[in-house]
Scaffold this motif. Structure first.
Motif, PDB file in Angstrom:
ATOM      1  N   LEU A   1       0.827  -1.208   0.000  1.00 50.40           N
ATOM      2  CA  LEU A   1       0.000   0.000   0.000  1.00 50.40           C
ATOM      3  C   LEU A   1       0.863   1.260   0.000  1.00 50.40           C
ATOM      4  O   LEU A   1       0.531   2.245  -0.678  1.00 50.40           O
ATOM      5  CB  LEU A   1      -0.936   0.000   1.213  1.00 50.40           C
ATOM      6  N   ASN A   2       1.970   1.228   0.712  1.00 48.71           N
ATOM      7  CA  ASN A   2       2.869   2.378   0.737  1.00 48.71           C
ATOM      8  C   ASN A   2       3.524   2.599  -0.627  1.00 48.71           C
ATOM      9  O   ASN A   2       3.768   3.737  -1.023  1.00 48.71           O
ATOM     10  CB  ASN A   2       3.931   2.194   1.822  1.00 48.71           C
ATOM     11  N   THR A   3       3.803   1.530  -1.340  1.00 48.67           N
ATOM     12  CA  THR A   3       4.369   1.664  -2.683  1.00 48.67           C
ATOM     13  C   THR A   3       3.352   2.310  -3.623  1.00 48.67           C
ATOM     14  O   THR A   3       3.708   3.195  -4.413  1.00 48.67           O
ATOM     15  CB  THR A   3       4.800   0.292  -3.220  1.00 48.67           C
ATOM     16  N   ILE A   4       2.112   1.902  -3.525  1.00 47.75           N
ATOM     17  CA  ILE A   4       1.057   2.523  -4.343  1.00 47.75           C
ATOM     18  C   ILE A   4       0.905   3.996  -3.975  1.00 47.75           C
ATOM     19  O   ILE A   4       0.813   4.871  -4.846  1.00 47.75           O
ATOM     20  CB  ILE A   4      -0.268   1.759  -4.175  1.00 47.75           C
ATOM     21  N   TYR A   5       0.898   4.283  -2.678  1.00 49.00           N
ATOM     22  CA  TYR A   5       0.811   5.664  -2.210  1.00 49.00           C
ATOM     23  C   TYR A   5       1.998   6.488  -2.721  1.00 49.00           C
ATOM     24  O   TYR A   5       1.820   7.612  -3.189  1.00 49.00           O
ATOM     25  CB  TYR A   5       0.747   5.675  -0.680  1.00 49.00           C
ATOM     26  N   SER A   6       3.197   5.926  -2.654  1.00 48.33           N
ATOM     27  CA  SER A   6       4.389   6.632  -3.126  1.00 48.33           C
ATOM     28  C   SER A   6       4.311   6.913  -4.618  1.00 48.33           C
ATOM     29  O   SER A   6       4.738   7.974  -5.081  1.00 48.33           O
ATOM     30  CB  SER A   6       5.646   5.816  -2.827  1.00 48.33           C
ATOM     31  N   TYR A   7       3.771   5.964  -5.365  1.00 50.32           N
ATOM     32  CA  TYR A   7       3.611   6.185  -6.802  1.00 50.32           C
ATOM     33  C   TYR A   7       2.627   7.333  -7.064  1.00 50.32           C
ATOM     34  O   TYR A   7       2.871   8.185  -7.928  1.00 50.32           O
ATOM     35  CB  TYR A   7       3.110   4.910  -7.482  1.00 50.32           C
ATOM     36  N   LEU A   8       1.538   7.386  -6.313  1.00 47.40           N
ATOM     37  CA  LEU A   8       0.564   8.460  -6.493  1.00 47.40           C
ATOM     38  C   LEU A   8       1.139   9.814  -6.094  1.00 47.40           C
ATOM     39  O   LEU A   8       0.841  10.825  -6.722  1.00 47.40           O
ATOM     40  CB  LEU A   8      -0.710   8.152  -5.694  1.00 47.40           C
ATOM     41  N   VAL A   9       1.989   9.841  -5.076  1.00 52.10           N
ATOM     42  CA  VAL A   9       2.665  11.084  -4.691  1.00 52.10           C
ATOM     43  C   VAL A   9       3.666  11.477  -5.777  1.00 52.10           C
ATOM     44  O   VAL A   9       3.778  12.650  -6.137  1.00 52.10           O
ATOM     45  CB  VAL A   9       3.360  10.923  -3.318  1.00 52.10           C
ATOM     46  N   TYR A  10       4.376  10.497  -6.307  1.00 52.38           N
ATOM     47  CA  TYR A  10       5.362  10.766  -7.350  1.00 52.38           C
ATOM     48  C   TYR A  10       4.706  11.365  -8.597  1.00 52.38           C
ATOM     49  O   TYR A  10       5.244  12.284  -9.214  1.00 52.38           O
ATOM     50  CB  TYR A  10       6.112   9.476  -7.704  1.00 52.38           C
TER      51      TYR A  10
ATOM     52  N   ALA B   1      10.873   4.494  -3.611  1.00 56.05           N
ATOM     53  CA  ALA B   1      11.565   5.377  -2.670  1.00 56.05           C
ATOM     54  C   ALA B   1      12.654   6.175  -3.393  1.00 56.05           C
ATOM     55  O   ALA B   1      12.822   7.371  -3.132  1.00 56.05           O
ATOM     56  CB  ALA B   1      12.156   4.565  -1.529  1.00 56.05           C
ATOM     57  N   ASN B   2      13.371   5.539  -4.299  1.00 51.42           N
ATOM     58  CA  ASN B   2      14.404   6.249  -5.062  1.00 51.42           C
ATOM     59  C   ASN B   2      13.799   7.297  -5.983  1.00 51.42           C
ATOM     60  O   ASN B   2      14.340   8.397  -6.118  1.00 51.42           O
ATOM     61  CB  ASN B   2      15.248   5.264  -5.864  1.00 51.42           C
ATOM     62  N   TYR B   3      12.688   6.973  -6.646  1.00 50.88           N
ATOM     63  CA  TYR B   3      12.027   7.959  -7.504  1.00 50.88           C
ATOM     64  C   TYR B   3      11.583   9.172  -6.697  1.00 50.88           C
ATOM     65  O   TYR B   3      11.783  10.317  -7.109  1.00 50.88           O
ATOM     66  CB  TYR B   3      10.817   7.351  -8.215  1.00 50.88           C
ATOM     67  N   ASN B   4      10.973   8.927  -5.546  1.00 54.58           N
ATOM     68  CA  ASN B   4      10.513  10.047  -4.724  1.00 54.58           C
ATOM     69  C   ASN B   4      11.684  10.838  -4.149  1.00 54.58           C
ATOM     70  O   ASN B   4      11.610  12.062  -4.032  1.00 54.58           O
ATOM     71  CB  ASN B   4       9.595   9.548  -3.603  1.00 54.58           C
ATOM     72  N   ARG B   5      12.773  10.160  -3.801  1.00 52.50           N
ATOM     73  CA  ARG B   5      13.947  10.868  -3.300  1.00 52.50           C
ATOM     74  C   ARG B   5      14.517  11.774  -4.382  1.00 52.50           C
ATOM     75  O   ARG B   5      14.855  12.931  -4.131  1.00 52.50           O
ATOM     76  CB  ARG B   5      14.996   9.879  -2.828  1.00 52.50           C
ATOM     77  N   ASP B   6      14.604  11.275  -5.614  1.00 46.56           N
ATOM     78  CA  ASP B   6      15.098  12.094  -6.723  1.00 46.56           C
ATOM     79  C   ASP B   6      14.185  13.285  -6.976  1.00 46.56           C
ATOM     80  O   ASP B   6      14.664  14.386  -7.266  1.00 46.56           O
ATOM     81  CB  ASP B   6      15.229  11.253  -7.989  1.00 46.56           C
TER      82      ASP B   6
END
Length: 154
Positions: free
Chosen positions: A42-51, A116-121
């Motif tokens: 779920l956190n990965t999906i959330y991170s993708y939506l934030v990205y 996590a790497n995409y969001n960090r970048d």
């Protein structure tokens, strides 16, 4: 989909019952590991939506992580693990299922790290465009004034 999740619960439960000979402890471990996997998915999906800027960042600190994870653990334990319904499905431990479980673990870890790497970048690029710190000229300190006075006097 529920059959696959029940199989995951079955394999986790059997993994712990083979190593721990108590009755309730493997249920708690099964619930905890499956909750961690669900949370990371779920956190990965959330991170993708934030990205993709579909959602805004909602988790500024660790408490925003612990509360949803606790809620998922309680729901997971009460609805799926506590009644041990996954043992009634007549699953057997086989090599193919074990490999699929390992692939699922690796896929979850891989996608979490990639997002996590995409969001960090993305955060680094935003900080380069809009630096958060202002360059303000520092006021002279009292220590500096005393050193200057000492140097000039003696």
């Amino acid at each position: 989909m529920m059959r696959a999740y029940n199989y995951l619960l079955f394999r986790l439960y059997r993994f712990y019952t083979d190593r721990i000979k108590e009755k309730d402890i493997p249920l708690i471990y099964t619930s905890t590991i499956s909750t961690i996997l669900i949370y990371f998915n779920l956190n990965t999906i959330y991170s993708y939506l934030v990205y993709k800027d579909i959602l805004k960042e909602l988790m500024p600190n660790k408490y925003y992580i612990l509360i949803p994870m606790g809620a998922i653990w309680i729901l997971n334990y009460l609805f799926f693990v506590k009644d041990i319904r996954f043992l009634e499905c007549d699953f057997t431990k086989d090599l193919r299922g074990g490999i699929l479980i390992i692939i699922y673990f690796l896929f979850t870890i891989y996608t979490t790290i990639v997002m996590a790497n995409y969001n960090r970048d993305k955060i680094i690029k935003q900080n380069i465009k809009y630096p958060a710190t202002e360059h303000v000229k520092q006021r002279p300190s009292l220590e500096g004034k005393i050193r200057k006075w000492w140097k000039d006097t003696f």
